[in-house]
Enzyme design. Structure first.
Site, PDB file in Angstrom:
ATOM      1  N   SER A 264       0.846  -1.193   0.000  1.00  0.00           N
ATOM      2  CA  SER A 264       0.000   0.000   0.000  1.00  0.00           C
ATOM      3  C   SER A 264       0.876   1.234   0.000  1.00  0.00           C
ATOM      4  O   SER A 264       2.083   1.168   0.271  1.00  0.00           O
ATOM      5  CB  SER A 264      -0.916   0.055   1.235  1.00  0.00           C
ATOM      6  OG  SER A 264      -1.685  -1.106   1.368  1.00  0.00           O
ATOM      7  N   ASP A 339       6.132 -16.655  13.944  1.00  0.00           N
ATOM      8  CA  ASP A 339       7.361 -17.421  14.151  1.00  0.00           C
ATOM      9  C   ASP A 339       7.050 -18.908  14.015  1.00  0.00           C
ATOM     10  O   ASP A 339       6.106 -19.416  14.641  1.00  0.00           O
ATOM     11  CB  ASP A 339       7.956 -17.162  15.538  1.00  0.00           C
ATOM     12  CG  ASP A 339       8.976 -16.033  15.546  1.00  0.00           C
ATOM     13  OD1 ASP A 339       9.202 -15.438  14.476  1.00  0.00           O
ATOM     14  OD2 ASP A 339       9.527 -15.736  16.624  1.00  0.00           O
TER      15      ASP A 339
END
EC number: 3.5.1.11
Length: 824
Positions: A264, A339
């Site tokens: 964006s 993670d």
């Protein structure tokens, strides 16, 4: 013979008449679901009448007596125009696509069931504030009122797709809206795939130090050396890579390639840098293209005042837009919110996994997936203290998971206490930058950079939960780590104050193109993988070239198609090729190369749809990266679908010895980078010649860079695809502010598949002069004239008024719907 001919004519005529009857009948059947925007409807659940005024672009302006009635009206309008899209979003996040599409979506359902986003959304209902719960309940009631109307009046099941697929629509619930916000995280979080690819590349490269070239950090930062991935599991065989490749993405899957993670642009100017003396704000969030687009323009009249901007069907909030006092814009922050952990199984009991406190049993739950045309499948979900266990097929996890281990995922949105929607509702009611910043503390995910302006102040804040990692984390989150080590586990969530924040900068300008925002040492680094290293340079130049800005200068920046990348890389990779050697005979490969170089030498880097140079440049860069990495990575090279400008610059500037990539390991000669640049250009020209001919001057970038707003379900159906897909020639490219991310693979690698589905520019000196646009149209019904009526405006870089003036909305309105309470 004449008799036979006569009967053949009769048969042909009969078939034509029969076909016409079928077509007319089908049209009449499908058109019943076209909404009538100019009527009065009596509905249950309202306290007072609601008026939905649809302006001449079919943008609904919703006026209720209080906020709950207004949100009821938004739910009704969303269901009028985007019922099928809402069906698909909800079924996707619930893991129930296979009930409609059979086995082709089974793997998608399995992964989403393992994430259990919908279950977490249902638990999160309890932690929303009273204001948000009132909005959610009213919005759900508005959707359900439209469903009741469809059922009572036999309005074609509400959408044409409902006739083609058996997809019953159950009543909407508040949890559904919360779940759709969570689903956006699957589209906007690239770090899971980034970690897996980093580990796979570590295993594939003979020289581990070359990872710094192949997957470089954003310039201007540093990181301590990481261990080789294989060294984390010294007793396991991780050398036999399957190299599954990217394959063809399922258009129904929210799990896209990392190249299509959210992007964006947003930029703001303070009054001192604005010609009008008011603050300015521009925003164009980027997502994958589809028809209808994900954005739906709407105006809501709340007790705190009117708000207008971009909504997502299924979510009762203006996610990017403005009120009379405040403007807000969103860009993907690229915060590392995921993670991967490699969990060791108990050799004596595979139902247990290793933790810092010894082996513990997995959490387990069974989930039944119903499949159209096949027997149901019972899925056993498993999760650890770090998060859910994922299948080895997901982003090729099996290639980096040693035998006797499984992979689990920690992810900020995997929480039963997700208050993101409460933050979005509070933001719409905020009157100033400080109030908006305070609302941002309740954002969980997907993390965004929130750019804000009120009438005097501009600001930017990264919102969303930021994981707190130990300084001793062995991989620093760049690749999967051993889940049983305490230092690899999350230590909770960082305080909101630790998220980057910029308020009232001295220069009076703020902006974000998904670029690196802060240079902080791990573990407060925010991210190692950012979404942009290129567009920000062009943005900085355009902003600094003017002392003051206007609405129009912001529009020009939003639509800018000049590639900083082309301007910086072409002189580098072609340094020894420009105007060298004697003129080659016509019709030879050498002459074609010379002609191509001549065109590029005189080109200013503008990725204009009408020019040939952008295609030559893009094809050259793509072929160049393939030449550089294929001999080192083998099949894994196909995972790198888009040229990385930082990688190519490192190679051609020989940063830290990166020029070694130019030598082809399998060949006896030592190739130079000039050799590879020449060979890559020849490769590109062969590809262009095969597909578009050898007349380079007649090439047209827009012919190959077509925006592909395709229907995700009907877009591949013969004949029907010509009615449901929206294809347009477009300018821009991977690294321009007018970003048109290319497909990167397949027979049409330069199709424009990811970009700005919404654009808005707001001027707070004259708020009603603000403008916005969506990429397709307001309606999701392909028989509606509003299915694609905004598409040509969007392609040409035009906008429609973004006004809160009710009289302007009423002028030339396409209809006014009055929702009347059943009892008063």
């Amino acid at each position: 013979m004449a008799v036979v001919f006569k009967w053949l004519l009769r048969a042909a005529g009969g078939m034509i008449v029969l076909a016409l009857i079928v077509v007319v009948g089908l049209y009449l059947l499908l058109s019943r679901s076209l909404p009538d925007y100019d009527r009065t409807v009596t509905v249950e659940g309202l306290k007072a009448p609601v008026e939905i005024v649809r302006d001449n672009a079919n943008v609904p302006h919703i006026f209720g007596q209080d906020d709950t009635d207004t949100f009821f009206g938004l739910g009704y309008a969303h269901a009028q125009d985007r019922l099928w899209q809402m069906t698909m979003l909800r079924r996707t996040v619930q893991g129930r696509l296979s009930e409609v599409f059979g086995t082709r979506t089974l793997n998608i359902d399995k992964v989403l069931r393992r994430y259990d986003l919908y279950g977490l959304a249902r638990q999160s209902v309890e932690v929303q504030d009273a204001q948000t719960m009132a909005a959610l309940n009213a919005y759900s009631a508005g959707i359900n009122a439209r469903l009741q109307e469809i059922n009572d009046q036999a309005l074609g099941r509400g959408a044409p797709e409902m006739f083609l697929f058996n997809a019953p629509f159950s009543p909407w619930q508040p949890a559904d809206s919360i779940a759709i916000v969570k689903l956006l995280g699957a589209k906007l979080s690239p770090h899971l795939e980034e970690e897996v690819l980093y580990a796979r590349s570590s295993l594939a490269l003979q020289d581990e130090t070359r990872l710094a070239d192949l997957m470089p950090l954003a310039p201007g930062s540093g990181i301590a050396a990481l261990p080789e991935y294989a060294a984390l599991f010294p007793h396991s065989d991780l050398t036999q890579l399957a190299h599954a490749g990217t394959g063809v993405a399922n258009p129904l899957s929210p799990f896209q390639h990392r190249a299509f993670a959210g992007a964006s642009n947003a930029f703001a100017a303070a009054p001192a840098r604005s010609a009008s003396g008011g603050t300015l704000l521009a925003n164009d969030p980027h997502l994958g293209f589809e028809a209808p687009g994900i954005w739906y323009l709407a105006r809501l009249e709340l007790q705190s005042g009117g708000v207008i901007g971009g909504t997502i069907p299924g979510v009762p909030a203006v996610l990017t837009g403005r009120s009379a006092e405040l403007g807000w814009a969103i860009t993907s922050s690229y915060m590392d919110d995921q993670d991967l952990h490699i969990e060791e199984l108990n050799p004596e009991n595979p139902e247990e996994y290793r933790t810092p406190d010894g082996f513990k049993p997995f959490g387990t739950a069974r989930s039944i997936i119903k499949i159209k045309g096949a027997d149901p499948v019972t899925l056993t979900r498993r999760w650890t203290e770090n998060g859910p266990v994922l299948p080895g097929s997901h982003y090729n996890l099996a290639e980096v998971t040693p035998p006797g281990h499984v992979a689990s995922l920690s992810w900020t949105i995997l929480t039963p206490r997700d208050t993101t929607l409460s933050a979005a509702i509070a933001l719409m009611h905020a009157k100033s930058v400080p109030e908006a910043l305070d609302a941002g503390r309740f954002f969980i995910g997907p993390s965004q950079n929130l750019t804000l302006v009120d009438r005097d102040v501009i600001a930017m804040k990264t919102v969303g939960a930021m994981p707190r990692r130990a300084a001793r984390h062995e991989s620093q989150g760049r690749m999967p780590s051993r889940g049983w080590l305490p230092e690899n586990r999350w230590q909770g969530i960082s305080p909101y104050s630790a998220n980057p924040e910029f308020v009232a900068p001295a220069g009076g300008l703020l902006g974000n193109t998904n670029n690196k925002m802060v240079d902080r040492p791990f573990p407060l680094h925010v991210s190692f993988a950012w979404g942009d290293t290129q567009r920000v340079h062009r943005w900085r130049k355009l902003m600094q070239d003017r002392e003051v800005h206007t609405r129009d200068s912001f529009i020009e920046a939003q639509l800018d198609t000049v590639s900083f990348t082309a301007r910086s890389l072409l002189p580098l990779i072609g340094a020894d090729l420009w105007f060298t050697g004697e003129s080659a005979p016509d019709g030879t490969p050498e002459r074609l190369r010379q002609d191509a170089l001549k065109l590029l030498a005189e080109w200013n880097g503008e990725m204009n749809e009408h020019l040939p140079e952008p295609l030559i440049y893009a094809a050259w860069l793509r072929a160049l990266q393939d030449r550089l990495i294929l001999d080192d990575l083998g099949p894994l090279a196909h995972e790198f679908t888009h040229p990385d400008p930082v990688f190519i610059e490192r190679v051609y500037r020989d940063i830290d010895g990166a020029a070694v990539w130019c030598d082809v390991k399998q060949s006896s000669p030592v190739e130079t980078c000039t050799d590879i640049a020449r060979l890559a250009l020849d490769d590109a020209l062969v590809w262009i010649s095969d597909n578009y001919g050898t007349a380079l001057e007649s090439l047209r970038w827009g012919d190959t860079h077509q925006a592909t707003h395709d229907h995700p379900v009907l877009g591949e159906v013969p004949v029907l695809r010509y009615f449901v897909n929206i294809r347009q020639s477009t300018s821009g490219g991977d690294n321009t502010l007018l970003r048109g991310r290319t497909r990167g693979s397949g027979p049409e690698p330069f199709q424009n598949v990811h970009g700005a589905g919404y654009r808005g520019v707001y001027d707070f000196a004259d708020p009603d002069s603000s403008v916005f646009i969506a990429a397709t149209g307001q309606s999701g019904h392909f028989l509606s004239r509003h299915y694609d009526d905004l598409a040509q405006l969007w392609r040409r870089g035009e906008y429609i008024p973004m006004s809160l003036d009710p009289e302007l909305a009423r002028a030339a309105a396409v209809g006014v719907t009055v929702l009347q309470p059943a009892t008063q």
